[in-house]
Design a protein around this motif. Structure first.
Motif, PDB file in Angstrom:
ATOM      1  N   GLN A 165      49.941  13.901 -40.716  1.00  0.00           N
ATOM      2  CA  GLN A 165      50.314  12.543 -40.314  1.00  0.00           C
ATOM      3  C   GLN A 165      51.354  12.591 -39.192  1.00  0.00           C
ATOM      4  O   GLN A 165      51.241  11.870 -38.189  1.00  0.00           O
ATOM      5  CB  GLN A 165      50.856  11.764 -41.510  1.00  0.00           C
ATOM      6  N   THR A 166      52.343  13.449 -39.359  1.00  0.00           N
ATOM      7  CA  THR A 166      53.361  13.610 -38.320  1.00  0.00           C
ATOM      8  C   THR A 166      52.745  14.162 -37.043  1.00  0.00           C
ATOM      9  O   THR A 166      53.035  13.695 -35.939  1.00  0.00           O
ATOM     10  CB  THR A 166      54.479  14.554 -38.806  1.00  0.00           C
ATOM     11  N   ASN A 168      49.879  13.780 -35.900  1.00  0.00           N
ATOM     12  CA  ASN A 168      49.053  12.774 -35.231  1.00  0.00           C
ATOM     13  C   ASN A 168      49.869  11.622 -34.646  1.00  0.00           C
ATOM     14  O   ASN A 168      49.327  10.776 -33.929  1.00  0.00           O
ATOM     15  CB  ASN A 168      48.033  12.182 -36.210  1.00  0.00           C
ATOM     16  N   CYS A 169      51.168  11.567 -34.944  1.00  0.00           N
ATOM     17  CA  CYS A 169      51.960  10.417 -34.514  1.00  0.00           C
ATOM     18  C   CYS A 169      52.213  10.442 -33.006  1.00  0.00           C
ATOM     19  O   CYS A 169      51.952  11.432 -32.321  1.00  0.00           O
ATOM     20  CB  CYS A 169      53.262  10.316 -35.299  1.00  0.00           C
TER      21      CYS A 169
END
Length: 242
Positions: A165-166, A168-169
């Motif tokens: 998730q990080t 992809n941020c």
């Protein structure tokens, strides 16, 4: 994917989609390993003089390359190095250049490697655990260091796994490309710089001594918010490999 050269077999990395754009050729902030302490490591030099790494996973199968038992590239090391001709290349059938998914290739050697003190294969487990964010893993290679010169000796560095998730941020990869469950991000711990680059493509990501990933792509070298991205050797990939 990976690169390939043997003394009588030259194959362009570009033709095989081997060298990923935007990466350098470094183990960033690494240190020389104890000679032959990673006896399953393999390397090859391409026609463009680029380096790639690989992992010997069976006497006759490499998850990339074909010079075995090396510590120093320049020294002859006749008692340790083994050179094998390549019988066939097996790029992953579902590799996609745009999304960089399934970025793996197997190399079948014409003759099996000989088990010695300096050449050993790394056996794959039946399942491989997806490393948790914050895990410390090891990467290794012969690429250029932060001095921009290629390393003659095998170097390694510890990298820290970054959750997807990080990764992809917006400040990281911003979904360009999308970091999927088939990929692992790993690099800086947020303070210290640690990374791999083009010269290390195809080399192993080792977590707790197990082959968990294969160096795939990234953006820049040693950029804290642009960690290296590795193809995850998941259960699905193990099935294809076996």
């Amino acid at each position: 994917i990976s690169c390939l050269k043997n003394f009588s077999l030259l194959i362009s990395c570009v033709l095989l989609f081997i060298i990923q754009p935007g990466r350098g050729s470094e183990i960033i902030n690494g240190k020389e390993v104890k000679p032959h302490s990673l006896p399953y490591m393999a390397y090859l030099r391409t026609v463009t003089n680029s380096l790639c790494g690989g992992t010997l996973i069976h006497p006759q199968w490499v998850l990339t390359a074909v010079v075995l038992g090396a510590h120093s590239i320049r020294k002859e090391e006749k008692d340790s190095k083994q050179i094998r001709e390549v019988e066939k290349l097996f790029p992953h059938p579902n590799y996609t250049r745009v999304t960089k998914g399934n970025d793996l290739m197997l190399v079948k050697l014409q003759e099996p490697a000989t088990l010695t003190r300096t050449v050993k294969w790394l056996k794959l487990g039946k399942t491989i655990r997806d490393p948790a964010a914050g895990s410390t893993c090891l990467v290794a290679g012969w690429g250029r260091t932060e001095t921009t010169r290629s390393s003659d000796v095998l170097k390694s560095v510890n990298v820290t796994v970054v959750d997807r998730q990080t990764c992809n941020c917006r400040d990281y990869y911003n979904h360009d490309p999308v970091i999927t469950r088939d990929m692992i991000c790993a690099g800086s711990d947020g303070t210290n710089v640690a990374d791999t680059c083009q010269g290390d493509s195809g080399g192993p990501l080792l977590c707790d001594g197990a082959l968990v990933g294969v160096t795939s792509f990234g953006r820049g070298c040693g950029v804290i918010k642009k960690p290296g991205v590795y193809s995850f050797v998941s259960r699905k990939q193990l099935k294809w490999i076996k």
